[in-house]
Enzyme design. Structure first.
Site, short mmCIF file in Angstrom:
data_model
loop_
_atom_site.label_atom_id
_atom_site.label_comp_id
_atom_site.label_asym_id
_atom_site.label_seq_id
_atom_site.Cartn_x
_atom_site.Cartn_y
_atom_site.Cartn_z
N CYS B 81 48.14 -42.98 -47.09
CA CYS B 81 49.04 -41.83 -47.15
C CYS B 81 48.22 -40.54 -47.25
O CYS B 81 47.50 -40.20 -46.33
CB CYS B 81 50.05 -42.01 -48.29
N HIS B 191 52.45 -46.80 -46.77
CA HIS B 191 51.92 -47.44 -47.97
C HIS B 191 51.86 -48.95 -47.79
O HIS B 191 52.85 -49.63 -48.03
CB HIS B 191 52.79 -47.10 -49.18
N GLU B 193 50.58 -51.08 -49.68
CA GLU B 193 50.80 -51.74 -50.98
C GLU B 193 52.28 -51.78 -51.36
O GLU B 193 52.66 -52.46 -52.31
CB GLU B 193 49.97 -51.04 -52.06
#
Lengths: 229, 213
Positions: B81, B191, B193
């Site tokens: 990001c 993202h 994650e």
């Protein structure tokens, strides 16, 4: 507490919904402000540990420090209602600190004769604010998302409050998540076609009336794009 | 032994990045300390928020040159990001700001999109390879076709060189670079994650590429 029912541990539910293919999770302590208590940040952390999808948390957020604690606990966004209605400038401060993407305005709407009033504490307390004016004001502070809950429709399973949704959709420049009234896949389709960017559901999932997995399959049959899991 | 370091430069939710990396390795630390970052065999630049705040955070900790040097020496770097945006040379969020300049290019606001398109671009969207078979040999290998990832951003990556675009995503009628990189450098606008199993594959592949060397 009157009108509230225990349905299970937030951690177990988070695990369940993640496994069923939820795109995002919202965790709210809806009466935190009523009791003047803070979110249980350890619990936020335990919930976050079960997920690798975005997590929005809310309930009793009233300071920059509260938001810091929520983010450190593993939340990605915070939803703010009560404190913002009392101290609107807090929204501006929060956006400046954490960015628009982090700050969700939670609106609890209750219908009256001529429109909707903003409520707090899970629909218990009047704020005296008109929903259109309040939404416009909050948007001017740079909020990144609106979580729009119809207090009248919550738990009814009869579908979302589409007049409420279209009222807010006509003025919102940020994504709207509609909440309150989720029923079958058709009711979700109606909300998505009626101006919602995403839909939230609780009752129908908590009571295993359906699953996220089944809802997504049904939505796909309506040619609504859903994330496959 | 290899140690990966998540660079803590004071912006955003770093805990989910740590949690995701720990699924695949024990050799990962979170640090803002120059020594730790010097010794690290790979860096992860996480982050949310504005370009200026990100560069300020790196500057305050004296990390800008160090990260540039490590990149030049071949240390694998994963930017996520804002961390991906900082890899480029210039950012135009709240003024004009110098980035790390590890890859040539700039970070600009979304241009005007189809009527009614909302900014930030927030939610799930899919990746397509910028060129056929491009993902082989990168951390995007082994992803399913058109994998969906979680995005949350108002600015986009604009690398100067076409060959630095690895994946693209379309939003509001605009196709923009969503993964950039070259050799040991990778930047994801979304993202990973937070992107469930597909996103975690990118994290896993990155860890394997580091620990395999």
């Amino acid at each position: 507490m009157e009108g509230l029912r225990k349905i299970g541990s937030p951690v177990d539910l988070a695990k369940k919904y993640f496994n069923h293919g939820a795109d995002e999770l919202i965790y709210m302590d809806i009466v935190a402000s009523l009791y003047n208590r803070s979110l249980d940040y350890d619990l936020v952390n335990s919930v976050a540990n079960e997920l690798c999808i975005p997590l929005t948390v809310g309930g009793g957020i009233r300071s920059i420090d509260d938001i810091n604690k929520a983010l450190h606990g593993g939340a990605d966004k915070v939803a703010i209602n009560t404190y913002a209605t009392q101290h609107p400038e807090f929204l501006k401060e929060a956006v400046r600190h954490f960015g628009a993407q982090c700050i969700v305005l939670s609106i609890e709407a209750k219908q009256h004769n001529t429109g909707w009033e903003v409520f707090t504490e899970g629909g218990r307390e009047h704020s005296g604010r008109d929903i259109i004016e309040w939404t416009k004001e909050a948007l001017s502070y740079g909020i990144g998302e609106i979580l729009l809950t119809s207090v009248d429709y919550e738990g009814t399973k009869k579908g979302y409050d589409l007049p409420l949704l279209s009222t807010i959709a006509s003025i919102a420049t940020v994504p709207i998540v509609i909440n309150g009234g989720a029923g079958n896949a058709k009711s979700i389709r109606n909300a998505l076609e009626g101006g919602a960017d995403a839909i939230a559901a609780a009752t129908i999932l908590h009571y295993d009336i359906t699953t996220i997995y089944d809802l997504k399959n049904e939505l796909a049959e309506y040619h609504i794009p859903v994330r496959k899991t | 032994m290899s140690t990966m370091c998540i660079v803590d430069y004071g912006v955003g939710n770093i805990h989910s990045v740590m949690k995701a990396l720990k699924l695949y390795t024990d050799n990962v630390i979170l640090s803002e300390n120059i020594d730790n970052i010097s010794k690290a065999t790979a860096l992860v630049l996480p982050g949310q928020g504005s370009f200026a705040a990100g560069m300020d955070g790196l500057k305050k900790r004296g990390l800008i040159e160090l990260i540039q040097k490590k990149a030049a020496r071949g240390t694998p770097i994963l930017g996520i990001c804002l961390g991906a945006q900082l890899l480029l040379e210039i950012g135009y969020e709240f003024g004009t700001h110098e980035g790390l300049g590890i890859l040539p290019g700039k970070v600009v606001a979304f241009p005007e999109l189809q009527l009614g398109t909302k900014i930030p671009h927030m939610g799930w969207n899919s990746l397509t390879p910028a060129r056929p078979a491009l993902w082989e040999g990168t951390a995007l290998k082994s992803l399913t076709k058109d994998p969906e990832m979680y995005f949350i951003h108002s600015y986009i990556l604009q690398p100067s060189m076409r060959e630095h675009i690895i994946a693209k995503t379309t939003y509001g009628g605009l196709t923009f670079p969503s993964v950039i990189g070259k050799d040991h450098i990778l930047g994801c606008q979304f993202h990973p994650e937070k992107s469930s199993k597909e996103g975690l594959k990118i994290i896993e592949n990155f860890v394997l590429s580091v620990e395999g060397t």
